[in-house]
Design an enzyme around this catalytic site. Structure first.
Site, PDB file in Angstrom:
ATOM      1  N   LYS A  31       0.434  -1.213  -0.263  1.00 17.48           N
ATOM      2  CA  LYS A  31       0.086   0.072  -0.465  1.00 17.48           C
ATOM      3  C   LYS A  31       0.608   1.637   0.117  1.00 17.48           C
ATOM      4  CE  LYS A  31      -1.577   1.382   3.670  1.00 17.48           C
ATOM      5  NZ  LYS A  31      -1.860   1.578   5.200  1.00 17.48           N
ATOM      6  N   THR A  32       1.718   1.004   1.167  1.00 21.07           N
ATOM      7  CA  THR A  32       2.883   2.029   1.226  1.00 21.07           C
ATOM      8  C   THR A  32       3.416   2.436  -0.279  1.00 21.07           C
ATOM      9  OG1 THR A  32       2.828   1.950   2.985  1.00 21.07           O
ATOM     10  CG2 THR A  32       4.890   3.277   2.812  1.00 21.07           C
ATOM     11  N   ASP A 216      -4.623   8.044   2.592  1.00 26.22           N
ATOM     12  CA  ASP A 216      -4.236   6.519   3.184  1.00 26.22           C
ATOM     13  C   ASP A 216      -5.197   6.081   4.716  1.00 26.22           C
ATOM     14  OD1 ASP A 216      -2.522   4.441   3.511  1.00 26.22           O
ATOM     15  OD2 ASP A 216      -1.171   5.576   4.703  1.00 26.22           O
ATOM     16  N   GLU A 217      -5.152   5.263   4.300  1.00 27.18           N
ATOM     17  CA  GLU A 217      -6.164   4.315   5.632  1.00 27.18           C
ATOM     18  C   GLU A 217      -7.706   4.858   5.877  1.00 27.18           C
ATOM     19  OE1 GLU A 217      -4.958   2.009   7.446  1.00 27.18           O
ATOM     20  OE2 GLU A 217      -2.628   2.607   8.025  1.00 27.18           O
ATOM     21  N   GLN A 247      -9.097  -3.516   8.361  1.00 27.62           N
ATOM     22  CA  GLN A 247      -8.393  -2.520   9.043  1.00 27.62           C
ATOM     23  C   GLN A 247      -8.816  -1.665   9.691  1.00 27.62           C
ATOM     24  OE1 GLN A 247      -3.493  -2.596   8.747  1.00 27.62           O
ATOM     25  NE2 GLN A 247      -4.694  -3.952   6.826  1.00 27.62           N
ATOM     26  N   ARG A 598       0.712  -7.639  11.599  1.00 22.96           N
ATOM     27  CA  ARG A 598       1.951  -7.644  11.437  1.00 22.96           C
ATOM     28  C   ARG A 598       3.005  -8.307  11.070  1.00 22.96           C
ATOM     29  NH1 ARG A 598       0.381  -3.594   8.917  1.00 22.96           N
ATOM     30  NH2 ARG A 598      -1.961  -5.230   9.139  1.00 22.96           N
TER      31      ARG A 598
END
Length: 729
Positions: A31-32, A216-217, A247, A598
């Site tokens: 994603k980043t 983002d998010e 998430q 994670r």
DNA sequence: GCAATTTACTTTTTT
DNA sequence: AGTAAATTGC
């Protein structure tokens, strides 16, 4: 621009630059990478960097992304507008404040300030805190604001016993914020909406400026954030949001998962891109995470997969109690560091509540394993630090009543509740803030002359500093005002463990100011206070430090570690239940999912049969989430079966870094004292305030390096070496 | 008005 | 168990 290292879906997400785009990015799907490449790609398409607005969830994420983009495209990255919603709009509001009846030096009230304001209102309205809990009022007000419900519309939307009272308090709360020239966190999103709706020219200006918006998010945005995006993107329609509905973990803060679920409906002709290949975790880890999240009813359909190896099985560990859990994890970390050549930074211990960190800290200290904690009592929320900040805030915003009340009698200057209520009367009569009202106090009968003098000398002191603010550098200024207040002296003379701690914190604050003005030479006191209020613990977390990370599952969002421990997987704790409210079970499950994903190489899920809570031992049952895990990916372990082949002494030797064997994964630590000698565990040191002691634990690198020192008087201290100026004996 | 002592409350998660 | 708030005595 070279997009060769992207997969097909990623490429599509990067290059679809016109119109609305929703990127549903599964955990670990790059994603980043997509966000950074997309921005670099936009610029390579001759789009001016200053026209790009990128909104992230934390300041840390923004800074990291900016750094990565700078590596791709160079100094053009400096012209990007990147930051959290709150910090970005706080800056815009500083520019546009007069249009909505605020000044550019408005104060930002954090949750503590806002709570104390609510308590003041309750007191003035003669409502007992036993009748209405100020915290409940605070959360009701915040919930309403997150949903963009104004005081006027309040009761129409909620029904309950005290809702009419809450409405009145909410109205008064907003009134007093305005009078104090202050905004709370929610206002930082609501006031821009008000600004844009009432000033079409301003809206047009920002619509024109920000032609390309990235978020983002997105799964954790609330109604006002959604609405802001709607307003800003209305001209260009170029909005790209990235997120993962699985998430979404901030519902309690007003985040509305429907924002992401309904994106393609709300933004017409939106393109949907799914990133489904995971590059982070092993098949086992993904298998565990997937088998649990599958139980949630509400989600966007997707299939997360990986080419990574199966890897180790995920361990499910039954422990006797929380201490046993901590000891087990500590030993496991030690063993892994020896046998598999992991270093401390490769481990994260995750938990649901901050209070759980204590037992892990104790074990890690005993095992001499360096660690760092994210969260807990934040530095800038400590009482003594906030007191100093209140002086600074009052200086630049004389209307700030909360800051005024904080410091008017700290340090003590003979002004008590009675005197303050007199001043409140003056302020009410003249429709002024408390600080401004001091100018008129002489005219009033019935106030003791001495008390009048006390108020006036306080005012004169503040005015004196106000007059010279331009003449000093930022850090000189803060230093001199701290000297004037004399709190360092007070703490030193009190000479208790607690007061010396506070002393150190003030010193640290001075250093923080110094550092701030060094790295931001043209920024002002307003900027410093702004940053300090909007900073989070995770922003400060130095991931370069070679230490085991302890943090909440919430803080772990967006991060990754080779080895992850998810702890306290017990009914009532994870999923956490406060009342009989089962409505949030799906969110708790998502939280568990976030924790699992994670992990890159190994995952351990632990639970304890008994747990200490409020000092009592309670029997626990294991979390339903554990029962939901697909058995094929796990192995079970429990403490009774535990046997160690590794010799204790050898563990200690390698971990402490003390002996001659140099271990490539245990760095040697440099001392930042004047002598610049090597400081190791066991070193004898001298501290200006605390006296002599022995280093028991070291963590971090460079500026963020910390030591735990046991002093001769028998107490332990966590010290930042940079500030503590330890002398090696 | 202040300091010392007792009591109450905390544990959701954070911009 | 540890901290903040409340109460008491000076």
């Amino acid at each position: 621009m070279n997009l060769g290292n992207l997969n097909q879906a990623q490429k599509e997400a990067v290059t679809s630059i016109d119109g609305p785009v929703l990127v549903v990015a599964g955990a670990g799907s790059g994603k980043t990478l997509v966000l950074t490449y997309r921005i670099a790609y936009l610029i390579s398409q001759q789009i001016d960097a200053s026209r790009i607005l990128a909104l992230t969830f934390t300041n840390k994420a923004a800074n990291e992304m900016k750094e990565r983009i700078r590596n791709l495209i160079g100094s053009k990255a400096d012209y990007l507008t990147m930051g959290t919603f709150h910090s970005t709009f706080a800056k815009i509001l500083r520019i546009e404040a007069p249009k909505i009846s605020f000044t550019p030096s408005y104060s930002i009230y954090d949750t503590d300030d806002s709570l104390s304001l609510i308590k003041n209102i309750l007191q003035d309205f003669d409502i007992s805190e036993n009748f209405i809990n100020p915290r409940v009022v605070q959360s009701k007000i915040s919930n309403a604001k997150n949903k963009m419900i104004k005081p006027i519309d309040y009761v129409n939307n909620f029904f309950g016993m005290n809702e009419d009272k809450v409405k009145i308090i909410y109205e008064e709360y907003q009134k007093r914020l305005l009078l104090s020239n202050a905004m709370d966190f929610d206002d930082l999103l609501l006031k821009p909406i008000e600004l844009f709706e009432n000033h079409n020219d301003v809206l047009k200006k920002y619509q024109n400026k920000f032609n390309y918006i990235l978020v983002d998010e997105y799964q954790d945005t609330n109604t006002s954030q959604y609405y802001l995006l709607k307003l800003l993107s209305d001209g260009s329609k170029n909005i790209c949001v990235v997120g993962d509905d699985a998430q979404s973990i901030y519902k309690w803060r007003g985040a509305d998962i429907r924002n992401i679920l309904d994106f393609t409906r709300d933004f017409s002709n939106a393109k949907l891109v799914r990133l489904e290949q995971n590059y982070r975790s092993t098949k086992s880890i993904l298998g565990v995470a997937g088998s649990v999240i599958r139980r949630n009813a509400n989600q966007i359909e997707k299939n997360l997969w990986t080419q990574n190896p199966v890897g180790e099985k995920v361990e499910i560990r039954e422990c006797i109690d929380d201490r046993d859990e901590a000891n087990y994890i500590c030993k496991e970390i030690t063993i892994r560091m020896i046998s598999k050549k992991y270093s401390p930074k490769d481990f994260a211990i995750l938990y649901r509540t901050n209070a759980q960190s204590r037992s892990f800290e104790e074990s890690l200290i005993r095992g001499t394993i360096p660690y760092s904690i994210v969260g807990g009592v934040e530095f800038y929320k400590r009482k003594e630090v906030k007191d100093v900040l209140a002086y600074l805030r009052l200086l630049i915003n004389p209307k700030d009543n909360e800051s005024f009340l904080r410091i008017i009698n700290f340090p003590s200057r003979g002004i008590g509740d009675i005197s303050i209520s007199h001043l409140k009367k003056v302020a009410n009569d003249k429709n002024l803030s408390l600080f401004e009202a001091i100018d008129f106090i002489r005219e009033y009968e019935g106030i003791n002359d001495q008390i009048k003098k006390n108020f006036i000398s306080f005012r004169d002191m503040i005015q004196k500093y106000k007059a010279v603010i331009e003449k000093f550098s930022l850090s000189e200024f803060v230093r001199s005002i701290i000297d004037e207040i004399g709190i360092l002296k007070i703490f030193k003379e009190e000479n208790t463990e607690d007061s010396l701690n506070r002393y150190e914190n003030i010193i640290q604050l001075i250093n923080a100011v110094q550092e701030f003005s060094k790295s931001n030479p043209h920024k002002t006191l307003v900027d410093f206070l702004n940053d300090v209020t909007l900073i989070s613990e995770i922003d400060n977390w130095a991931d370069k430090a070679n230490s085991v990370t302890l943090m909440t599952l919430h803080s772990a969002k967006g991060l990754e570690f080779k080895n992850v421990f998810i702890t306290g997987c017990e009914e009532g704790l994870l999923p956490l239940t406060r009342d009989s409210n089962t409505d949030d079970l799906e969110e708790e499950r998502r939280l568990f999912y976030v924790g699992c994903t994670r992990a890159k190489e190994s995952l351990c899920v632990s639970f304890a049969r008994n747990r200490n809570r409020f000092g009592n031992l309670y029997p626990q049952t294991r979390s339903r989430f554990i029962d939901e895990i697909d058995d094929n990916f796990v192995e079970y372990g429990s403490t009774q079966l535990l046997k160690f082949s590794v010799k204790r002494k050898k563990i200690r030797e390698i971990v402490s870094g003390e002996p001659k064997i140099s271990h490539p994964h245990m760095p040697s630590y440099e001392d930042y004292s004047q002598e610049n000698k090597i400081l190791t565990i066991g070193s004898k040191v001298q501290h200006d305030v605390f006296g002599n002691g022995v280093v028991r634990q070291l963590s971090g690198f460079g500026d963020s390096m910390k030591a735990v020192v046991e002093f001769e008087e028998g107490f332990q201290k966590h010290l930042m070496l940079k500030f503590a100026k330890l002398k090696l004996l």
